[in-house]
Design a protein around this motif. Structure first.
Motif, PDB file in Angstrom:
ATOM      1  N   SER A   2       2.293  10.074  -4.497  1.00 62.86           N
ATOM      2  CA  SER A   2       2.504   9.423  -5.555  1.00 62.86           C
ATOM      3  C   SER A   2       2.224   7.895  -5.716  1.00 62.86           C
ATOM      4  O   SER A   2       2.032   7.317  -4.395  1.00 62.86           O
ATOM      5  N   ALA A   3       1.734   7.243  -6.682  1.00 61.15           N
ATOM      6  CA  ALA A   3       1.536   5.813  -6.517  1.00 61.15           C
ATOM      7  C   ALA A   3       2.760   5.065  -6.277  1.00 61.15           C
ATOM      8  O   ALA A   3       2.531   4.220  -5.527  1.00 61.15           O
ATOM      9  N   LEU A   4       4.034   5.488  -6.276  1.00 60.53           N
ATOM     10  CA  LEU A   4       5.291   4.878  -5.855  1.00 60.53           C
ATOM     11  C   LEU A   4       5.177   4.905  -4.423  1.00 60.53           C
ATOM     12  O   LEU A   4       5.499   3.899  -3.569  1.00 60.53           O
ATOM     13  N   SER A   5       5.074   6.089  -3.810  1.00 55.33           N
ATOM     14  CA  SER A   5       4.837   6.320  -2.431  1.00 55.33           C
ATOM     15  C   SER A   5       3.784   5.463  -1.605  1.00 55.33           C
ATOM     16  O   SER A   5       3.891   4.970  -0.770  1.00 55.33           O
ATOM     17  N   GLY A   6       2.657   5.531  -2.340  1.00 54.55           N
ATOM     18  CA  GLY A   6       1.406   4.564  -1.895  1.00 54.55           C
ATOM     19  C   GLY A   6       1.969   3.425  -1.698  1.00 54.55           C
ATOM     20  O   GLY A   6       1.497   2.266  -0.607  1.00 54.55           O
ATOM     21  N   ALA A   7       2.543   2.805  -2.831  1.00 48.48           N
ATOM     22  CA  ALA A   7       3.015   1.241  -2.696  1.00 48.48           C
ATOM     23  C   ALA A   7       3.680   1.296  -1.752  1.00 48.48           C
ATOM     24  O   ALA A   7       3.846   0.092  -0.914  1.00 48.48           O
ATOM     25  N   ALA A   8       4.979   2.330  -1.349  1.00 48.81           N
ATOM     26  CA  ALA A   8       5.875   1.757  -0.300  1.00 48.81           C
ATOM     27  C   ALA A   8       5.078   1.710   0.943  1.00 48.81           C
ATOM     28  O   ALA A   8       5.528   0.988   1.834  1.00 48.81           O
ATOM     29  N   VAL A   9       4.038   2.646   1.227  1.00 47.46           N
ATOM     30  CA  VAL A   9       3.369   2.816   2.643  1.00 47.46           C
ATOM     31  C   VAL A   9       2.852   1.284   2.529  1.00 47.46           C
ATOM     32  O   VAL A   9       2.794   0.710   3.840  1.00 47.46           O
ATOM     33  N   GLY A  10       2.025   0.878   1.764  1.00 45.79           N
ATOM     34  CA  GLY A  10       1.343  -0.554   1.763  1.00 45.79           C
ATOM     35  C   GLY A  10       2.391  -1.513   2.077  1.00 45.79           C
ATOM     36  O   GLY A  10       1.865  -2.408   2.860  1.00 45.79           O
ATOM     37  N   GLY A  45      -1.926  -0.036  -2.475  1.00 48.34           N
ATOM     38  CA  GLY A  45      -1.363   1.171  -2.065  1.00 48.34           C
ATOM     39  C   GLY A  45      -1.143   2.098  -3.272  1.00 48.34           C
ATOM     40  O   GLY A  45      -1.452   3.299  -3.018  1.00 48.34           O
ATOM     41  N   ALA A  46      -0.906   1.539  -4.335  1.00 44.71           N
ATOM     42  CA  ALA A  46      -0.347   2.417  -5.393  1.00 44.71           C
ATOM     43  C   ALA A  46      -1.797   2.997  -5.988  1.00 44.71           C
ATOM     44  O   ALA A  46      -1.963   4.305  -6.263  1.00 44.71           O
ATOM     45  N   LEU A  47      -2.956   2.094  -5.854  1.00 44.54           N
ATOM     46  CA  LEU A  47      -4.177   2.882  -6.478  1.00 44.54           C
ATOM     47  C   LEU A  47      -5.030   3.701  -5.533  1.00 44.54           C
ATOM     48  O   LEU A  47      -5.696   4.806  -5.863  1.00 44.54           O
ATOM     49  N   ALA A  48      -4.722   3.388  -4.076  1.00 50.47           N
ATOM     50  CA  ALA A  48      -5.604   4.040  -3.094  1.00 50.47           C
ATOM     51  C   ALA A  48      -4.624   5.377  -3.145  1.00 50.47           C
ATOM     52  O   ALA A  48      -5.337   6.265  -3.011  1.00 50.47           O
ATOM     53  N   ALA A  49      -3.189   5.551  -3.003  1.00 54.43           N
ATOM     54  CA  ALA A  49      -2.462   6.422  -3.219  1.00 54.43           C
ATOM     55  C   ALA A  49      -2.898   7.920  -2.772  1.00 54.43           C
ATOM     56  O   ALA A  49      -2.940   8.914  -3.250  1.00 54.43           O
ATOM     57  N   PRO A  50      -3.195   7.896  -1.347  1.00 50.81           N
ATOM     58  CA  PRO A  50      -3.281   9.282  -0.665  1.00 50.81           C
ATOM     59  C   PRO A  50      -1.872   9.827  -0.526  1.00 50.81           C
ATOM     60  O   PRO A  50      -2.002  11.066  -0.329  1.00 50.81           O
ATOM     61  N   VAL A  93       0.605  -7.978  -2.839  1.00 49.83           N
ATOM     62  CA  VAL A  93      -0.858  -7.093  -3.675  1.00 49.83           C
ATOM     63  C   VAL A  93      -0.683  -5.892  -2.950  1.00 49.83           C
ATOM     64  O   VAL A  93      -1.336  -4.991  -3.501  1.00 49.83           O
ATOM     65  N   ALA A  94      -0.005  -5.548  -1.705  1.00 51.15           N
ATOM     66  CA  ALA A  94      -0.232  -4.370  -0.995  1.00 51.15           C
ATOM     67  C   ALA A  94       0.600  -3.436  -1.869  1.00 51.15           C
ATOM     68  O   ALA A  94       0.053  -2.024  -1.861  1.00 51.15           O
ATOM     69  N   ALA A  95       1.431  -3.588  -2.749  1.00 50.13           N
ATOM     70  CA  ALA A  95       2.090  -2.602  -3.835  1.00 50.13           C
ATOM     71  C   ALA A  95       0.917  -2.108  -4.602  1.00 50.13           C
ATOM     72  O   ALA A  95       0.951  -0.840  -4.924  1.00 50.13           O
ATOM     73  N   PHE A  96       0.158  -2.997  -5.100  1.00 47.38           N
ATOM     74  CA  PHE A  96      -1.051  -2.614  -6.210  1.00 47.38           C
ATOM     75  C   PHE A  96      -2.062  -1.830  -5.673  1.00 47.38           C
ATOM     76  O   PHE A  96      -2.447  -0.699  -6.061  1.00 47.38           O
ATOM     77  N   ALA A 152       7.371  -5.052  -7.551  1.00 48.13           N
ATOM     78  CA  ALA A 152       7.567  -4.362  -8.783  1.00 48.13           C
ATOM     79  C   ALA A 152       6.586  -4.710  -9.809  1.00 48.13           C
ATOM     80  O   ALA A 152       6.037  -3.902 -10.469  1.00 48.13           O
ATOM     81  N   LEU A 153       6.379  -5.994 -10.139  1.00 52.43           N
ATOM     82  CA  LEU A 153       5.066  -6.514 -11.164  1.00 52.43           C
ATOM     83  C   LEU A 153       4.003  -6.037 -10.577  1.00 52.43           C
ATOM     84  O   LEU A 153       3.143  -5.591 -11.583  1.00 52.43           O
TER      85      LEU A 153
END
Length: 404
Positions: A299-307, A291-296, A286-289, A98-99
Protein backbone atom coordinates in the motif's frame (compact mmCIF):
# COMPACT_ATOMS: atom_id res chain seq x y z
CA UNK A 1 27.67 27.45 30.32
CA UNK A 2 29.19 25.14 32.92
CA UNK A 3 28.33 21.53 33.54
CA UNK A 4 26.64 22.52 36.80
CA UNK A 5 24.16 24.65 34.90
CA UNK A 6 23.02 21.82 32.66
CA UNK A 7 19.73 20.07 33.39
CA UNK A 8 19.37 16.44 34.36
CA UNK A 9 18.47 13.71 31.86
CA UNK A 10 14.88 13.61 30.61
CA UNK A 11 12.62 10.63 29.88
CA UNK A 12 11.68 9.47 26.39
CA UNK A 13 8.27 11.12 26.73
CA UNK A 14 9.80 14.52 27.43
CA UNK A 15 12.22 14.05 24.53
CA UNK A 16 9.34 13.18 22.19
CA UNK A 17 7.32 16.25 23.17
CA UNK A 18 10.33 18.55 22.81
CA UNK A 19 11.08 17.27 19.32
CA UNK A 20 7.42 17.13 18.34
CA UNK A 21 7.24 20.87 18.95
CA UNK A 22 10.26 21.33 16.70
CA UNK A 23 8.85 18.97 14.10
CA UNK A 24 5.73 21.13 13.90
CA UNK A 25 7.52 24.48 13.75
CA UNK A 26 11.07 24.06 12.37
CA UNK A 27 10.80 25.55 8.91
CA UNK A 28 13.71 26.57 6.70
CA UNK A 29 15.74 23.46 5.93
CA UNK A 30 18.62 21.57 7.57
CA UNK A 31 20.84 24.52 8.49
CA UNK A 32 17.92 26.44 9.98
CA UNK A 33 17.08 23.33 12.02
CA UNK A 34 20.48 23.52 13.67
CA UNK A 35 19.59 27.03 14.75
CA UNK A 36 16.27 25.87 16.16
CA UNK A 37 17.97 22.98 17.97
CA UNK A 38 20.58 25.22 19.53
CA UNK A 39 17.92 27.60 20.78
CA UNK A 40 15.78 24.76 22.16
CA UNK A 41 18.42 22.54 23.76
CA UNK A 42 21.38 24.82 24.49
CA UNK A 43 19.73 28.12 25.40
CA UNK A 44 16.26 27.16 26.67
CA UNK A 45 16.37 23.62 28.10
CA UNK A 46 20.13 23.56 28.76
CA UNK A 47 20.41 19.88 27.85
CA UNK A 48 23.97 20.52 26.58
CA UNK A 49 26.35 23.44 26.16
CA UNK A 50 27.61 25.22 23.04
CA UNK A 51 30.87 23.29 22.91
CA UNK A 52 29.21 19.87 23.10
CA UNK A 53 26.58 20.97 20.59
CA UNK A 54 29.16 22.21 18.09
CA UNK A 55 31.23 19.02 18.53
CA UNK A 56 28.12 17.01 17.72
CA UNK A 57 27.31 19.14 14.68
CA UNK A 58 30.90 18.73 13.45
CA UNK A 59 30.72 14.95 13.83
CA UNK A 60 27.40 14.76 11.97
CA UNK A 61 28.75 16.99 9.18
CA UNK A 62 31.56 14.48 8.66
CA UNK A 63 29.13 11.55 8.37
CA UNK A 64 26.75 10.87 5.51
CA UNK A 65 23.10 11.32 6.33
CA UNK A 66 20.66 14.08 7.33
CA UNK A 67 22.75 16.26 9.64
CA UNK A 68 19.95 17.89 11.62
CA UNK A 69 18.13 14.59 12.16
CA UNK A 70 21.39 12.94 13.26
CA UNK A 71 22.01 15.76 15.74
CA UNK A 72 18.48 15.33 17.12
CA UNK A 73 18.89 11.53 17.29
CA UNK A 74 22.13 11.90 19.27
CA UNK A 75 20.59 14.42 21.68
CA UNK A 76 17.69 12.02 22.29
CA UNK A 77 20.13 9.14 22.79
CA UNK A 78 22.11 11.13 25.36
CA UNK A 79 19.01 12.23 27.26
CA UNK A 80 17.02 8.97 27.42
CA UNK A 81 18.96 6.16 25.76
CA UNK A 82 17.78 4.24 22.67
CA UNK A 83 14.12 5.03 23.40
CA UNK A 84 15.04 8.70 23.61
CA UNK A 85 16.78 8.50 20.23
CA UNK A 86 13.70 6.93 18.65
CA UNK A 87 11.47 9.47 20.40
CA UNK A 88 13.55 12.36 19.03
CA UNK A 89 13.38 10.92 15.51
CA UNK A 90 9.64 10.26 15.71
CA UNK A 91 8.77 13.63 17.18
CA UNK A 92 10.85 15.59 14.68
CA UNK A 93 9.88 13.54 11.61
CA UNK A 94 6.24 12.44 11.97
CA UNK A 95 4.57 15.83 11.32
CA UNK A 96 6.28 16.44 7.98
CA UNK A 97 6.08 12.75 7.01
CA UNK A 98 2.32 12.74 7.63
CA UNK A 99 1.90 15.90 5.56
CA UNK A 100 3.96 14.47 2.71
CA UNK A 101 1.96 11.24 2.78
CA UNK A 102 -1.27 13.27 2.68
CA UNK A 103 0.07 15.19 -0.30
CA UNK A 104 0.89 11.92 -2.06
CA UNK A 105 -2.68 10.79 -1.46
CA UNK A 106 -4.08 13.83 -3.21
CA UNK A 107 -3.63 16.97 -1.14
CA UNK A 108 -2.81 19.93 -3.41
CA UNK A 109 0.53 21.67 -3.24
CA UNK A 110 1.14 25.35 -2.74
CA UNK A 111 1.06 26.42 -6.39
CA UNK A 112 -1.11 29.56 -6.24
CA UNK A 113 0.09 33.11 -5.40
CA UNK A 114 -0.88 32.70 -1.76
CA UNK A 115 1.21 29.56 -1.46
CA UNK A 116 4.16 31.20 -3.20
CA UNK A 117 3.97 34.14 -0.77
CA UNK A 118 3.92 31.78 2.20
CA UNK A 119 6.94 29.88 0.86
CA UNK A 120 8.80 33.15 0.47
CA UNK A 121 7.95 34.06 4.05
CA UNK A 122 9.41 30.75 5.23
CA UNK A 123 12.67 31.59 3.43
CA UNK A 124 12.82 34.98 5.16
CA UNK A 125 12.21 33.34 8.53
CA UNK A 126 15.01 30.88 7.78
CA UNK A 127 17.38 33.79 7.10
CA UNK A 128 16.63 35.20 10.56
CA UNK A 129 17.02 31.81 12.28
CA UNK A 130 20.37 31.08 10.63
CA UNK A 131 21.65 34.60 11.37
CA UNK A 132 20.73 34.13 15.03
CA UNK A 133 22.57 30.79 15.12
CA UNK A 134 25.66 32.23 13.43
CA UNK A 135 25.95 35.06 15.93
CA UNK A 136 25.31 32.87 18.98
CA UNK A 137 27.78 30.17 17.95
CA UNK A 138 30.42 32.65 16.78
CA UNK A 139 30.54 34.25 20.22
CA UNK A 140 31.16 30.91 21.88
CA UNK A 141 33.31 29.14 19.30
CA UNK A 142 35.45 31.79 17.58
CA UNK A 143 36.82 33.73 20.59
CA UNK A 144 40.21 34.52 19.03
CA UNK A 145 41.69 35.63 15.70
CA UNK A 146 42.90 32.17 14.55
CA UNK A 147 39.50 30.56 14.99
CA UNK A 148 37.73 33.56 13.47
CA UNK A 149 40.04 33.19 10.49
CA UNK A 150 39.19 29.49 10.24
CA UNK A 151 35.48 30.36 10.20
CA UNK A 152 36.01 32.87 7.37
CA UNK A 153 38.11 30.38 5.40
CA UNK A 154 35.51 27.63 5.88
CA UNK A 155 32.77 29.92 4.61
CA UNK A 156 34.89 30.75 1.57
CA UNK A 157 35.54 27.07 0.81
CA UNK A 158 31.85 26.20 0.91
CA UNK A 159 30.86 29.20 -1.20
CA UNK A 160 33.60 28.80 -3.81
CA UNK A 161 34.12 25.03 -4.10
CA UNK A 162 31.22 23.26 -5.81
CA UNK A 163 29.88 19.94 -4.60
CA UNK A 164 28.63 18.47 -1.33
CA UNK A 165 32.11 17.40 -0.16
CA UNK A 166 33.10 21.05 0.32
CA UNK A 167 31.60 20.96 3.83
CA UNK A 168 33.68 17.94 4.79
CA UNK A 169 36.76 19.61 3.31
CA UNK A 170 36.11 22.82 5.25
CA UNK A 171 35.72 21.02 8.59
CA UNK A 172 38.81 18.86 7.99
CA UNK A 173 40.85 21.92 7.02
CA UNK A 174 39.70 23.76 10.15
CA UNK A 175 40.67 20.84 12.37
CA UNK A 176 44.13 20.54 10.80
CA UNK A 177 44.78 24.28 10.70
CA UNK A 178 44.10 24.91 14.37
CA UNK A 179 46.46 22.10 15.34
CA UNK A 180 49.15 23.51 13.03
CA UNK A 181 48.84 26.88 14.75
CA UNK A 182 50.18 25.36 17.96
CA UNK A 183 46.90 25.26 19.90
CA UNK A 184 47.11 21.63 21.03
CA UNK A 185 47.32 22.66 24.71
CA UNK A 186 43.78 23.97 24.96
CA UNK A 187 42.30 23.72 28.45
CA UNK A 188 40.09 20.75 29.13
CA UNK A 189 36.48 21.67 28.33
CA UNK A 190 34.10 22.44 31.19
CA UNK A 191 31.88 19.53 30.17
CA UNK A 192 32.77 16.05 29.04
CA UNK A 193 30.84 16.47 25.82
CA UNK A 194 27.55 14.84 24.98
CA UNK A 195 27.22 11.74 27.16
CA UNK A 196 26.24 8.52 25.41
CA UNK A 197 25.74 4.95 26.52
CA UNK A 198 27.19 3.47 23.30
CA UNK A 199 29.99 1.00 23.99
CA UNK A 200 32.80 0.28 21.50
CA UNK A 201 31.34 -3.21 20.98
CA UNK A 202 27.92 -1.74 20.20
CA UNK A 203 29.58 0.70 17.82
CA UNK A 204 31.28 -2.08 15.88
CA UNK A 205 28.10 -4.17 15.77
CA UNK A 206 26.18 -1.18 14.47
CA UNK A 207 28.76 -0.61 11.76
CA UNK A 208 28.53 -4.29 10.79
CA UNK A 209 24.74 -3.95 10.52
CA UNK A 210 25.22 -0.96 8.24
CA UNK A 211 27.47 -3.06 6.01
CA UNK A 212 24.93 -5.89 5.84
CA UNK A 213 22.10 -3.53 4.92
CA UNK A 214 24.25 -1.69 2.40
CA UNK A 215 25.29 -4.84 0.53
CA UNK A 216 22.62 -7.41 1.35
CA UNK A 217 19.60 -6.11 -0.63
CA UNK A 218 21.70 -5.80 -3.79
CA UNK A 219 22.85 -9.43 -3.45
CA UNK A 220 19.47 -10.99 -2.64
CA UNK A 221 18.19 -11.15 -6.25
CA UNK A 222 21.13 -13.39 -7.18
CA UNK A 223 19.70 -15.96 -4.75
CA UNK A 224 16.13 -15.53 -5.93
CA UNK A 225 15.15 -13.59 -2.81
CA UNK A 226 14.59 -10.15 -4.30
CA UNK A 227 11.27 -8.33 -4.23
CA UNK A 228 9.92 -4.87 -5.15
CA UNK A 229 9.83 -3.87 -1.49
CA UNK A 230 13.47 -4.91 -1.02
CA UNK A 231 14.45 -3.01 -4.18
CA UNK A 232 12.67 0.10 -2.87
CA UNK A 233 14.46 -0.23 0.48
CA UNK A 234 17.79 -0.60 -1.33
CA UNK A 235 17.19 2.53 -3.44
CA UNK A 236 16.42 4.72 -0.43
CA UNK A 237 19.15 3.17 1.75
CA UNK A 238 21.82 3.76 -0.90
CA UNK A 239 20.72 7.37 -1.35
CA UNK A 240 20.81 7.98 2.41
CA UNK A 241 24.28 6.42 2.61
CA UNK A 242 25.79 8.82 0.08
CA UNK A 243 24.46 12.16 1.29
CA UNK A 244 27.06 14.62 2.52
CA UNK A 245 26.18 18.23 3.14
CA UNK A 246 22.51 18.31 4.03
CA UNK A 247 19.13 17.05 2.98
CA UNK A 248 19.00 18.79 -0.39
CA UNK A 249 21.86 16.63 -1.66
CA UNK A 250 19.66 13.53 -1.48
CA UNK A 251 17.28 14.79 -4.15
CA UNK A 252 19.46 14.10 -7.23
CA UNK A 253 20.36 10.71 -5.75
CA UNK A 254 16.70 9.83 -5.29
CA UNK A 255 15.82 11.10 -8.73
CA UNK A 256 18.38 8.74 -10.25
CA UNK A 257 17.18 5.86 -8.08
CA UNK A 258 13.44 6.33 -8.64
CA UNK A 259 12.83 8.28 -11.87
CA UNK A 260 15.42 6.63 -14.09
CA UNK A 261 14.11 3.06 -13.44
CA UNK A 262 10.56 4.28 -14.09
CA UNK A 263 9.15 3.88 -10.59
CA UNK A 264 8.19 7.54 -10.57
CA UNK A 265 7.77 10.19 -13.28
CA UNK A 266 9.76 13.43 -13.21
CA UNK A 267 6.75 15.79 -12.68
CA UNK A 268 5.62 13.81 -9.63
CA UNK A 269 9.14 13.81 -8.24
CA UNK A 270 9.43 17.58 -8.65
CA UNK A 271 6.00 18.09 -7.10
CA UNK A 272 7.19 16.25 -4.01
CA UNK A 273 10.32 18.35 -3.87
CA UNK A 274 8.27 21.55 -4.10
CA UNK A 275 5.90 20.44 -1.35
CA UNK A 276 8.82 19.48 0.90
CA UNK A 277 10.04 23.08 0.87
CA UNK A 278 6.86 24.16 2.66
CA UNK A 279 7.08 21.52 5.38
CA UNK A 280 8.59 21.83 8.85
CA UNK A 281 11.04 19.20 9.95
CA UNK A 282 13.59 17.24 7.91
CA UNK A 283 13.69 17.41 4.12
CA UNK A 284 14.30 13.64 4.13
CA UNK A 285 10.58 13.32 4.91
CA UNK A 286 10.08 13.65 1.16
CA UNK A 287 10.77 9.91 1.23
CA UNK A 288 7.24 9.40 2.56
CA UNK A 289 5.83 11.07 -0.57
CA UNK A 290 8.15 9.25 -2.96
CA UNK A 291 7.75 5.87 -1.27
CA UNK A 292 3.97 6.19 -1.28
CA UNK A 293 3.88 6.94 -5.00
CA UNK A 294 6.44 4.29 -5.95
CA UNK A 295 4.58 1.87 -3.66
CA UNK A 296 5.75 -1.57 -4.77
CA UNK A 297 4.84 -2.57 -1.22
CA UNK A 298 1.23 -3.58 -0.44
CA UNK A 299 0.00 0.00 0.00
CA UNK A 300 0.96 3.65 -0.17
CA UNK A 301 1.33 3.69 3.62
CA UNK A 302 3.75 0.77 3.64
CA UNK A 303 5.69 2.29 0.74
CA UNK A 304 6.02 5.53 2.70
CA UNK A 305 7.18 3.60 5.78
CA UNK A 306 9.81 1.69 3.78
CA UNK A 307 11.08 4.91 2.19
CA UNK A 308 11.33 6.74 5.51
CA UNK A 309 13.01 3.90 7.38
CA UNK A 310 15.51 3.20 4.62
CA UNK A 311 16.59 6.79 3.98
CA UNK A 312 17.16 7.72 7.64
CA UNK A 313 18.65 4.41 8.81
CA UNK A 314 22.16 4.60 7.31
CA UNK A 315 22.90 8.00 8.85
CA UNK A 316 21.72 6.86 12.27
CA UNK A 317 23.68 3.60 12.12
CA UNK A 318 26.89 5.39 11.15
CA UNK A 319 26.37 7.97 13.88
CA UNK A 320 25.98 5.31 16.58
CA UNK A 321 29.02 3.48 15.20
CA UNK A 322 31.12 6.66 15.38
CA UNK A 323 30.04 7.91 18.81
CA UNK A 324 32.30 5.71 21.01
CA UNK A 325 35.48 6.70 19.17
CA UNK A 326 34.40 10.34 19.08
CA UNK A 327 33.89 10.42 22.84
CA UNK A 328 37.37 8.97 23.48
CA UNK A 329 39.10 11.22 20.98
CA UNK A 330 37.54 14.31 22.49
CA UNK A 331 39.40 13.60 25.76
CA UNK A 332 42.87 13.94 24.19
CA UNK A 333 44.51 17.41 23.98
CA UNK A 334 45.34 17.01 20.28
CA UNK A 335 41.81 15.93 19.48
CA UNK A 336 40.39 18.84 21.47
CA UNK A 337 42.47 21.22 19.39
CA UNK A 338 41.23 19.58 16.20
CA UNK A 339 37.64 19.79 17.43
CA UNK A 340 38.11 23.46 18.32
CA UNK A 341 39.18 24.09 14.74
CA UNK A 342 36.30 21.99 13.41
CA UNK A 343 33.86 23.91 15.62
CA UNK A 344 35.13 27.20 14.21
CA UNK A 345 34.63 25.80 10.72
CA UNK A 346 31.03 24.91 11.61
CA UNK A 347 30.43 28.60 12.31
CA UNK A 348 31.77 29.32 8.83
CA UNK A 349 29.45 26.71 7.33
CA UNK A 350 26.47 28.37 8.97
CA UNK A 351 27.64 31.76 7.72
CA UNK A 352 28.00 30.39 4.19
CA UNK A 353 24.51 28.92 4.37
CA UNK A 354 23.21 32.31 5.45
CA UNK A 355 24.86 33.99 2.46
CA UNK A 356 23.59 31.33 0.04
CA UNK A 357 20.09 31.56 1.45
CA UNK A 358 20.01 35.35 1.24
CA UNK A 359 21.44 35.44 -2.29
CA UNK A 360 19.41 32.46 -3.48
CA UNK A 361 16.13 34.34 -3.66
CA UNK A 362 15.14 34.87 -0.05
CA UNK A 363 16.16 38.55 -0.08
CA UNK A 364 14.81 39.88 -3.35
CA UNK A 365 13.84 43.40 -2.39
CA UNK A 366 14.53 46.02 0.31
CA UNK A 367 11.28 45.09 2.02
CA UNK A 368 12.49 41.49 2.32
CA UNK A 369 15.67 42.69 4.02
CA UNK A 370 13.62 44.74 6.48
CA UNK A 371 11.36 41.80 7.34
CA UNK A 372 14.32 39.43 7.81
CA UNK A 373 16.15 42.00 9.97
CA UNK A 374 13.08 42.54 12.14
CA UNK A 375 12.71 38.77 12.59
CA UNK A 376 16.37 38.44 13.55
CA UNK A 377 16.07 41.24 16.13
CA UNK A 378 12.94 39.61 17.56
CA UNK A 379 14.85 36.35 18.00
CA UNK A 380 18.14 37.78 19.23
CA UNK A 381 17.05 40.75 21.33
CA UNK A 382 13.40 40.03 22.04
CA UNK A 383 13.89 36.28 22.65
CA UNK A 384 10.64 35.73 20.73
CA UNK A 385 9.48 32.12 20.21
CA UNK A 386 10.53 30.86 16.76
CA UNK A 387 6.96 29.84 15.91
CA UNK A 388 5.72 33.36 16.58
CA UNK A 389 8.48 34.77 14.40
CA UNK A 390 7.72 32.33 11.56
CA UNK A 391 4.00 33.19 11.74
CA UNK A 392 4.69 36.93 11.77
CA UNK A 393 7.08 36.69 8.82
CA UNK A 394 4.59 34.59 6.85
CA UNK A 395 1.88 37.23 7.42
CA UNK A 396 4.28 39.99 6.41
CA UNK A 397 5.21 38.10 3.25
CA UNK A 398 1.55 37.67 2.36
CA UNK A 399 0.94 41.37 2.82
CA UNK A 400 3.95 42.34 0.74
CA UNK A 401 3.45 39.86 -2.08
CA UNK A 402 -0.32 40.04 -2.39
CA UNK A 403 -0.63 43.76 -1.69
CA UNK A 404 -3.08 43.38 1.17
Amino acid sequence: MTSASLTRPAGAGAVFLAFLGLGLTSFGGPIAHLGYFRRAFVENRRWLDDAAYADLVALCQFLPGPTSSQVGFAIGLARAGPLGALAAFAGFTLPSAALMLAFALGVSGLDDPTGAALLHGLKLAAVAVVADAVLGMARALTPDAPRAGIAVAAAAIVLLVPGPFAQVLAIAAGALAFGALGRAALPRPATAGLPTAVSPRAGWLTFALFGVLALGPALLPAFGLGSPAVALFDAFFRAGSLVFGGGHVVLPLLEGALVAPGWLDAPSFLAGYGAAQAMPGPLFSVAAFLGALAAPAPSALSGAAVGLAAIFLPGFLLLVAALPAWTRLRASPAARAALAGANAAVVGLLAAALVALALGGAIGAPADALVATAAFLALRLGKAPPLAVVAAVAIASLALRLGT
